[in-house]
Design a protein around this motif. Structure first.
Motif, PDB file in Angstrom:
ATOM      1  N   LYS A   1      -8.454   4.746  14.701  1.00 51.88           N
ATOM      2  CA  LYS A   1      -7.927   3.174  14.120  1.00 51.88           C
ATOM      3  C   LYS A   1      -7.408   2.223  15.080  1.00 51.88           C
ATOM      4  N   ILE A   2      -7.968   1.241  14.848  1.00 56.25           N
ATOM      5  CA  ILE A   2      -7.465  -0.057  15.771  1.00 56.25           C
ATOM      6  C   ILE A   2      -6.835  -1.148  14.945  1.00 56.25           C
ATOM      7  N   VAL A   3      -5.571  -1.459  15.295  1.00 59.88           N
ATOM      8  CA  VAL A   3      -4.810  -2.485  14.710  1.00 59.88           C
ATOM      9  C   VAL A   3      -5.400  -3.976  15.225  1.00 59.88           C
ATOM     10  N   VAL A   4      -5.809  -4.902  14.642  1.00 55.48           N
ATOM     11  CA  VAL A   4      -6.203  -6.155  15.195  1.00 55.48           C
ATOM     12  C   VAL A   4      -5.403  -7.101  14.586  1.00 55.48           C
ATOM     13  N   THR A   5      -5.071  -8.201  15.363  1.00 59.23           N
ATOM     14  CA  THR A   5      -4.129  -9.362  15.170  1.00 59.23           C
ATOM     15  C   THR A   5      -4.772 -10.641  15.609  1.00 59.23           C
ATOM     16  N   ASN A   6      -4.190 -11.688  15.094  1.00 62.35           N
ATOM     17  CA  ASN A   6      -4.875 -13.054  15.409  1.00 62.35           C
ATOM     18  C   ASN A   6      -4.969 -13.272  17.100  1.00 62.35           C
ATOM     19  N   LYS A   7      -4.199 -12.208  17.716  1.00 67.03           N
ATOM     20  CA  LYS A   7      -4.275 -12.481  19.148  1.00 67.03           C
ATOM     21  C   LYS A   7      -5.297 -11.802  19.665  1.00 67.03           C
ATOM     22  N   THR A   8      -5.841 -10.645  19.037  1.00 72.37           N
ATOM     23  CA  THR A   8      -6.841  -9.831  19.658  1.00 72.37           C
ATOM     24  C   THR A   8      -8.023 -10.571  20.342  1.00 72.37           C
TER      25      THR A   8
ATOM     26  N   GLY B   1      -6.190   4.362   6.955  1.00 70.83           N
ATOM     27  CA  GLY B   1      -7.315   5.100   7.711  1.00 70.83           C
ATOM     28  C   GLY B   1      -7.977   5.858   6.667  1.00 70.83           C
ATOM     29  N   GLU B   2      -8.927   6.837   7.256  1.00 65.04           N
ATOM     30  CA  GLU B   2     -10.121   7.249   6.608  1.00 65.04           C
ATOM     31  C   GLU B   2      -9.584   8.116   5.247  1.00 65.04           C
ATOM     32  N   PHE B   3      -8.398   8.463   5.416  1.00 63.26           N
ATOM     33  CA  PHE B   3      -7.910   9.410   4.195  1.00 63.26           C
ATOM     34  C   PHE B   3      -6.992   8.763   3.241  1.00 63.26           C
ATOM     35  N   VAL B   4      -7.020   7.397   3.130  1.00 56.43           N
ATOM     36  CA  VAL B   4      -6.310   6.630   2.323  1.00 56.43           C
ATOM     37  C   VAL B   4      -6.277   6.916   0.920  1.00 56.43           C
TER      38      VAL B   4
ATOM     39  N   GLN C   1      -3.104  -1.869   5.641  1.00 55.49           N
ATOM     40  CA  GLN C   1      -2.272  -0.754   5.026  1.00 55.49           C
ATOM     41  C   GLN C   1      -1.892  -0.818   3.662  1.00 55.49           C
ATOM     42  N   THR C   2      -2.422  -0.003   2.871  1.00 59.23           N
ATOM     43  CA  THR C   2      -2.208  -0.137   1.650  1.00 59.23           C
ATOM     44  C   THR C   2      -0.886   0.287   0.756  1.00 59.23           C
ATOM     45  N   HIS C   3      -0.251   1.268   1.358  1.00 65.25           N
ATOM     46  CA  HIS C   3       1.124   1.565   0.920  1.00 65.25           C
ATOM     47  C   HIS C   3       2.071   0.645   0.922  1.00 65.25           C
ATOM     48  N   LYS C   4       1.831  -0.632   1.900  1.00 63.23           N
ATOM     49  CA  LYS C   4       2.852  -1.621   1.691  1.00 63.23           C
ATOM     50  C   LYS C   4       2.768  -2.566   0.528  1.00 63.23           C
ATOM     51  N   PHE C   5       1.556  -2.734   0.153  1.00 61.07           N
ATOM     52  CA  PHE C   5       1.366  -3.226  -1.312  1.00 61.07           C
ATOM     53  C   PHE C   5       1.590  -2.472  -2.562  1.00 61.07           C
ATOM     54  N   MET C   6       1.675  -1.089  -2.178  1.00 68.49           N
ATOM     55  CA  MET C   6       1.708  -0.065  -3.385  1.00 68.49           C
ATOM     56  C   MET C   6       3.315   0.075  -3.562  1.00 68.49           C
ATOM     57  N   GLY C   7       3.808  -0.408  -2.707  1.00 71.43           N
ATOM     58  CA  GLY C   7       5.292  -0.080  -2.675  1.00 71.43           C
ATOM     59  C   GLY C   7       5.855   1.168  -2.352  1.00 71.43           C
ATOM     60  N   GLN C   8       4.951   1.792  -1.490  1.00 69.90           N
ATOM     61  CA  GLN C   8       5.448   3.372  -1.147  1.00 69.90           C
ATOM     62  C   GLN C   8       5.794   3.451   0.262  1.00 69.90           C
ATOM     63  N   LEU C   9       6.553   4.499   0.323  1.00 67.80           N
ATOM     64  CA  LEU C   9       7.290   4.841   1.691  1.00 67.80           C
ATOM     65  C   LEU C   9       6.094   4.857   2.694  1.00 67.80           C
TER      66      LEU C   9
ATOM     67  N   PRO D   1      -6.482  -4.648  10.115  1.00 70.86           N
ATOM     68  CA  PRO D   1      -5.794  -5.824   9.988  1.00 70.86           C
ATOM     69  C   PRO D   1      -4.321  -5.588  10.219  1.00 70.86           C
ATOM     70  N   VAL D   2      -3.593  -6.388  11.038  1.00 69.54           N
ATOM     71  CA  VAL D   2      -2.169  -6.162  10.987  1.00 69.54           C
ATOM     72  C   VAL D   2      -1.585  -6.640   9.787  1.00 69.54           C
ATOM     73  N   THR D   3      -0.453  -6.065   9.130  1.00 71.16           N
ATOM     74  CA  THR D   3       0.180  -6.403   7.829  1.00 71.16           C
ATOM     75  C   THR D   3       0.917  -7.706   8.297  1.00 71.16           C
ATOM     76  N   PRO D   4       0.679  -8.827   7.559  1.00 74.27           N
ATOM     77  CA  PRO D   4       1.576 -10.172   8.210  1.00 74.27           C
ATOM     78  C   PRO D   4       2.771 -10.031   7.487  1.00 74.27           C
ATOM     79  N   ILE D   5       3.561  -9.167   7.639  1.00 72.57           N
ATOM     80  CA  ILE D   5       5.001  -9.079   6.951  1.00 72.57           C
ATOM     81  C   ILE D   5       5.848  -9.259   8.308  1.00 72.57           C
ATOM     82  N   TYR D   6       5.202  -8.800   9.594  1.00 68.44           N
ATOM     83  CA  TYR D   6       6.108  -9.032  10.633  1.00 68.44           C
ATOM     84  C   TYR D   6       5.947 -10.483  11.083  1.00 68.44           C
ATOM     85  N   ASP D   7       6.381 -10.657  12.471  1.00 65.68           N
ATOM     86  CA  ASP D   7       6.425 -11.743  12.595  1.00 65.68           C
ATOM     87  C   ASP D   7       5.165 -12.421  13.366  1.00 65.68           C
ATOM     88  N   CYS D   8       4.019 -12.574  12.605  1.00 66.84           N
ATOM     89  CA  CYS D   8       2.930 -12.715  13.000  1.00 66.84           C
ATOM     90  C   CYS D   8       1.890 -12.945  11.934  1.00 66.84           C
TER      91      CYS D   8
END
Ligand code: SF4
Length: 245
Positions: free
Chosen positions: A171-178, A19-22, A237-245, A203-210
């Motif tokens: 914030k709107i999460v978009v997927t390839n099904k949006t 989001g805006e305060f990343v 989602q930047t925290h995923k690739f920074m390895g943050q909680l 954009p949805v983080t592609p670590i889920y079943d998508c």
């Protein structure tokens, strides 16, 4: 639920990844319970109450202590304010859906010695009214029907009209099904309230079943939103690739 206590999942210090305060340092207070069932939920374990929650004792050190749920407002505020001894931008109340415990939140917030940031799915407008005077920043999701398999446009419209009284972004999460129709409806909903409300397309983080969203699609969504809104950003989602909680 006893309103002078709260069911928590975890409390910790980390870096805001969305989001805006990343990038800002925040204390995160993850409350238990949610009123929705989204596809690609990244905190499924937060959707129900747990017997125990965990609280970081030293900011960033991951020295978690288990606490029994529900926890008293006074104990929780002491833990949060202790983490705030290290400078933080704000305290993010997240979930689950934090407004599922709006009464307890309204009692807790006056005890917190920091800027209050609410991360919400934007579907509980009456509960928002209860806490809004105590909130500084609202991060509101608009949930598209292709992700939650129901329509909550009325709740979103009412919620954003109320939230716009303070510093709010959407914030709107978009997927390839949006699909373009539901995305357009979401953009029109925001524009009808205030064209200057910042919109973050995530954009949805592609670590889920998508599958991830293609680079071409990200450009397309942004162009579509910019036809009606003045401030439209694409931020994953930047925290995923920074390895943050
Ligand atoms: S609103 Fe948030 S916590 Fe609730 S199901 Fe959706 S993604 Fe998960």
């Amino acid at each position: 639920m006893v309103s002078d206590k709260l069911n928590i999942v975890e409390v910790f210090s980390s870096i805001q990844g969305e989001g805006e305060f990343v990038g800002y340092r925040q204390v995160f207070v993850r409350l238990a319970g949610c009123n929705l069932e989204c596809d690609f939920c990244d905190t499924p374990s937060s959707r129900t109450n747990m017997i125990e929650g965990k609280i970081e004792l030293t900011a960033g050190k991951r020295d978690f202590k288990k606490v029994e749920n529900p926890i008293s407002i006074i104990d929780l505020s002491n833990y949060i304010n202790n983490l705030l001894m290290v400078p933080h931008h704000s305290v993010s109340f997240t979930g689950g859906e934090p407004l599922c415990q709006a009464e307890g939140l309204a009692k807790l917030l006056p005890h917190i010695k920091g800027c209050i940031y609410l991360e919400t799915n934007g579907t509980l407008p009456e509960e928002l009214e209860l806490v809004l005077p105590l909130i500084h920043i609202v991060s509101m999701d608009i949930k598209l029907p292709s992700i939650i398999h129901q329509e909550v446009w009325r709740q979103h419209r009412q919620f954003l009209s109320i939230a716009n009284a303070c510093d709010t972004f959407v914030k709107i999460v978009v997927t390839n099904k949006t699909n373009g129709i539901e995305f357009q409806k979401a953009v029109e909903l925001v524009a009808a309230i205030d064209k200057k409300i910042p919109l973050i397309i995530q954009p949805v983080t592609p670590i889920y079943d998508c599958e991830g969203v293609t680079p071409d699609m990200m450009l397309l969504w942004q162009e579509q939103a910019l036809m009606l809104l003045t401030d439209v950003r694409v931020i994953p989602q930047t925290h995923k690739f920074m390895g943050q909680l």
